[in-house]
Design an enzyme around this catalytic site. Structure first.
Site, short mmCIF file in Angstrom:
data_model
loop_
_atom_site.label_atom_id
_atom_site.label_comp_id
_atom_site.label_asym_id
_atom_site.label_seq_id
_atom_site.Cartn_x
_atom_site.Cartn_y
_atom_site.Cartn_z
N TYR A 37 34.42 50.21 -39.80
CA TYR A 37 33.46 49.31 -40.60
C TYR A 37 33.46 48.16 -40.51
CZ TYR A 37 34.32 47.01 -45.42
OH TYR A 37 34.92 45.96 -46.54
N ASP A 84 33.75 44.34 -33.01
CA ASP A 84 34.82 43.37 -34.15
C ASP A 84 36.43 44.55 -33.81
OD1 ASP A 84 36.47 43.38 -36.14
OD2 ASP A 84 33.87 45.11 -37.29
N LYS A 121 42.40 39.85 -39.69
CA LYS A 121 44.25 40.63 -40.78
C LYS A 121 44.34 39.45 -39.72
CE LYS A 121 42.16 44.10 -42.44
NZ LYS A 121 40.43 45.16 -41.73
#
Ligand SMILES: *Cc1c(COP(=O)(O)O)cnc(C)c1O
Length: 439
Positions: free
Chosen positions: A151, A246, A274
């Protein structure tokens, strides 16, 4: 009205009803729905403190969802609260470069030396979207190679066979993503470098970038095979494509810095999010020195944001990074997660339930399958009914996980031995509930 009466009137049922009237599916992010756990009413959460979270009915849970990853210091860590309050009193957004955002970027750069420059954005989605734009500009090529079930946020191209929430709700490729966009994204199985080699043999001259989560957190936890990341580096170099890591989930999760530093493979670009926001909205990207000049205002690759480098996010992010650097909680997080893993394995064995647990440090996923689980296909082979039974038993016994079999448990710096013990008491019953499901 007493507090008790307020709770009774305005509990989860009340808010869930109202939420569904005004918000699609009752949520602002689909992964928060109970679609992935066979239905039910998701608790409305009103507050968090440390490793605990409390719902609108006053029920408390040990929280392993950690808001899908940012809360490495748990909820409302005193250092973060103080930093945010201090900054809020001096302005929440200033529309100009601010000292805290400079310090924030420099702290990230010091921890991840491969980031020769850092551009702050507000989400992981933007970090990836912007890094891809930069990679396409740098190479003059259109195609991005990515991997099934990973994702990378919800920009159009990244919703071709996406994992995590998108896979959970059956929208691995979202409606509304045009064929033209899909044609510029090649999706291959994770952990299979020969598939990448084969693709590059055919389309290498069109490929701008290979984009990967170096350790995956969005098909549950998946670990790279030894040498896999180095092979991706070699293959990208062979065709002149960029390698993009990522690390939105992984950076600062297992160590001070990026997980890439363990693999000893340096990508051309990193995407972060995050944890670096310390619980506020933040993302960042950066990397190879020569790419810096391509970005506006110096160059012609445009990317912007009203809240990019936001002072509140900078305050929360810096406070979080400072605590992580000073206290190095990583060995303890790994140790506590290891206790959980061992306990879960033992309990599953006693119940005769087949499970695979993939863990790195404080992050892990229990899959209801014999395994091994190395890619999206392996992850989706796990039993959904068993996970549903397991999930609802844990929820009813005060343990809060992300409501999907394709997410991770996050053990934070503030979980205690007592929390782990309480969790293992609940998981014994939850695994018994899973064992009772006929598969
Ligand atoms: C969460 C996540 C994103 C998206 O970040 P948002 O802040 O939700 O936009 C991107 N990549 C990875 C690996 C993620 O885990």
């Amino acid at each position: 009205m007493t507090q008790r009466e307020t709770k009774a009137v305005l509990g989860t049922t009340h808010w869930w009803h109202r939420a569904q009237q005004v918000m699609p599916g009752g949520v602002n992010s689909p992964s928060r729905s109970f679609y992935g756990v066979g239905g039910g009413v998701p608790p409305i959460m009103v507050r968090g403190a440390g490793a605990w979270i409390e719902d609108a009915d006053g029920r408390r849970y040990v929280d392993y969802q950690a808001a899908y990853g940012p809360l490495v210091l748990g909820h409302a860590h005193p250092a973060v609260v103080a930093a945010v309050a201090r900054q809020a009193a001096q302005g929440t957004v200033l529309g100009a470069t601010h000292p805290l955002e400079v310090e924030w970027a420099q702290r990230i750069q010091a921890a991840i030396p491969g980031m020769r420059w850092v551009r702050m954005v507000s989400t992981g989605t933007e970090a990836v979207m912007s890094a891809l734009r930069l990679a396409r500009a740098a190479t003059g090529r259109p195609v991005v190679v990515k991997f099934a079930g990973l994702y990378h946020g919800h920009s159009d191209g990244m919703l071709v066979k996406a994992g995590s929430g998108a896979a959970t709700v059956g929208a691995g490729t979202s409606d509304g993503v045009t064929q033209a966009v899909q044609d510029e994204v090649v999706v291959l199985p994770y952990n299979d470098s020969s598939a990448v080699a084969c693709c590059l043999d055919q389309r290498g001259s069109q490929v701008a970038a290979i984009l990967v989560e170096p350790v995956v957190g969005n098909s549950g936890t998946l670990l790279p095979h030894p040498g896999y990341l180095a092979e991706l580096r070699r293959l990208a170099d062979r065709v002149g494509a960029l390698l993009i890591f990522d690390e939105v989930i992984t950076a600062f999760r297992f160590r001070w810095g990026a997980v890439e530093q363990e693999a000893e493979v340096e990508p051309d670009l990193y995407c972060l999010g995050k944890i670096i926001g310390g619980g506020l909205a933040a993302g960042a990207y950066g990397g190879r020195a020569d790419l810096k000049a391509l970005l506006a205002p110096d160059g012609r690759v445009y990317q912007a944001g009203t809240h990019a480098g936001n002072p509140l996010a900078a305050a929360a992010g810096l406070a979080t990074l400072s605590v992580l650097e000073e206290t190095n909680p990583y060995p303890r997080m790994a140790e506590l997660a290891g206790v959980l893993e061992a306990g879960l394995r033992d309990q599953a064995w006693h119940q005769g339930v087949r499970v695979t647990i993939n863990r790195k440090g404080g992050m892990f996923t229990l899959f209801f399958t014999e395994g091994p689980v190395h890619d999206a296909d392996g992850a989706s082979a796990a039993s959904a009914p068993q996970f549903h039974a397991f999930y609802h038993h844990l929820l009813a016994h005060g343990i809060y996980l992300a409501p999907s079999a394709l997410e991770c448990w996050f053990v934070s710096a503030v979980h205690t031995v007592q929390d782990i013990e309480a969790t293992l008491e609940a998981t014994a019953g939850a695994l018994a509930a899973a064992a009772a499901v006929t598969v």
